[in-house]
Design a protein around this motif. Sequence first.
Motif, PDB file in Angstrom:
ATOM      1  N   HIS A   1      -6.996  -5.690  -3.372  1.00  0.00           N
ATOM      2  CA  HIS A   1      -7.977  -6.146  -2.578  1.00  0.00           C
ATOM      3  C   HIS A   1      -8.749  -6.521  -3.971  1.00  0.00           C
ATOM      4  O   HIS A   1      -8.762  -6.412  -4.637  1.00  0.00           O
ATOM      5  CB  HIS A   1      -8.811  -6.021  -1.372  1.00  0.00           C
TER       6      HIS A   1
ATOM      7  N   SER B   1      -7.547 -12.012   8.953  1.00  0.00           N
ATOM      8  CA  SER B   1      -6.828 -12.561   7.116  1.00  0.00           C
ATOM      9  C   SER B   1      -7.013 -13.746   7.957  1.00  0.00           C
ATOM     10  O   SER B   1      -8.048 -13.895   6.469  1.00  0.00           O
ATOM     11  CB  SER B   1      -5.486 -12.435   7.708  1.00  0.00           C
TER      12      SER B   1
ATOM     13  N   CYS C   1      -8.728  -2.562  -6.218  1.00  0.00           N
ATOM     14  CA  CYS C   1      -9.421  -4.014  -6.504  1.00  0.00           C
ATOM     15  C   CYS C   1      -8.824  -4.574  -7.775  1.00  0.00           C
ATOM     16  O   CYS C   1      -9.293  -4.389  -8.874  1.00  0.00           O
ATOM     17  CB  CYS C   1     -11.401  -4.085  -6.556  1.00  0.00           C
TER      18      CYS C   1
ATOM     19  N   ASP D   1      -9.405 -12.935   4.748  1.00  0.00           N
ATOM     20  CA  ASP D   1      -9.409 -13.840   2.970  1.00  0.00           C
ATOM     21  C   ASP D   1      -9.148 -15.728   3.228  1.00  0.00           C
ATOM     22  O   ASP D   1      -9.470 -16.201   2.400  1.00  0.00           O
ATOM     23  CB  ASP D   1      -7.884 -13.211   3.199  1.00  0.00           C
TER      24      ASP D   1
ATOM     25  N   PHE E   1      -4.633  -1.059   0.937  1.00  0.00           N
ATOM     26  CA  PHE E   1      -4.486  -2.211   0.290  1.00  0.00           C
ATOM     27  C   PHE E   1      -4.753  -2.823  -1.350  1.00  0.00           C
ATOM     28  O   PHE E   1      -5.601  -1.897  -1.489  1.00  0.00           O
ATOM     29  CB  PHE E   1      -5.671  -2.666   1.342  1.00  0.00           C
TER      30      PHE E   1
ATOM     31  N   THR F   1      -9.139 -11.994  -0.830  1.00  0.00           N
ATOM     32  CA  THR F   1      -7.659 -11.860  -0.939  1.00  0.00           C
ATOM     33  C   THR F   1      -7.610 -10.153  -0.685  1.00  0.00           C
ATOM     34  O   THR F   1      -8.459  -9.204  -1.000  1.00  0.00           O
ATOM     35  CB  THR F   1      -7.253 -12.346  -1.819  1.00  0.00           C
ATOM     36  N   PHE F   2      -6.352  -9.519   0.160  1.00  0.00           N
ATOM     37  CA  PHE F   2      -6.041  -8.571   0.262  1.00  0.00           C
ATOM     38  C   PHE F   2      -4.441  -8.419   0.893  1.00  0.00           C
ATOM     39  O   PHE F   2      -4.466  -9.737   1.367  1.00  0.00           O
ATOM     40  CB  PHE F   2      -7.229  -7.597   1.460  1.00  0.00           C
ATOM     41  N   ASP F   3      -3.688  -7.513   0.480  1.00  0.00           N
ATOM     42  CA  ASP F   3      -2.352  -7.020   0.659  1.00  0.00           C
ATOM     43  C   ASP F   3      -2.590  -6.182   1.312  1.00  0.00           C
ATOM     44  O   ASP F   3      -2.575  -5.032   0.634  1.00  0.00           O
ATOM     45  CB  ASP F   3      -1.663  -7.257  -0.036  1.00  0.00           C
TER      46      ASP F   3
END
Length: 230
Positions: free
Chosen positions: A191, A162, A20, A166, A189, A172-174
């Motif tokens: 995030h 997403s 996070c 997001d 993730f 937001t997260f990737d």
Amino acid sequence: MDRRTYLAASLTTAAASAGCLTSVLGDSGGEGDPVLDPPADQQYDSGDIPYPAYGEQFPDVSVPDPLAGETVSTGDIDKTLVVTGFFATCPVECVRLIGQLAGVQQGTVEKGIDDDVTFLAITFDPARDDAETLREYGKQMNVDMDAGNWRFLRPESEARASAVVDEKLGITFDRIGAGESQRLPGYDFRHLSLTFLRNPDGVVERAYRTDSPDHERVLSDVEAVVDATT
């Protein structure tokens, strides 16, 4: 690049790490009709924050509830809302986050305001977080599913996750590979940990940007909103 996009990018660059992203970023008053006073730790105007913040309208999003077999739309819920994003295999941050919110939920039951509050936990990992996984996760996290005021929501696809989590909510997260995260097999993730408190009129009262929200503070805020709007 607009100012919300610029601030989001700068904060992500400064704080990015596997897991996070946390900050002391505050919320700020703005348009709308909140019932709580502005948060004391605000640092930016709400319009400059890359997610819905104090005094702004909370986005209307529709996401399936796989445990109930129906779709939930935030715009149709005329109660106080507590909304967050998570994924069930998160080994640390989401455990703290959902654990604290489960404590808030328990507090609403003890105070007799559970019928006035709805908790929405939206996964951004729909590929792994199916109905059975979410049901078991709720048990592990001591969520009181029998109280009837907690829903686990699961977007239909990764693209939908997403778009909702997001893009609309600003959580937001990737997705990153196991080699990058060194925490989970398969994928992990990076995030943001973010929880919203929205009043029944659809206005954001608080945006808690932390993976460890103080459940007593959140419960106090929730109770104040309920008292002011019922």
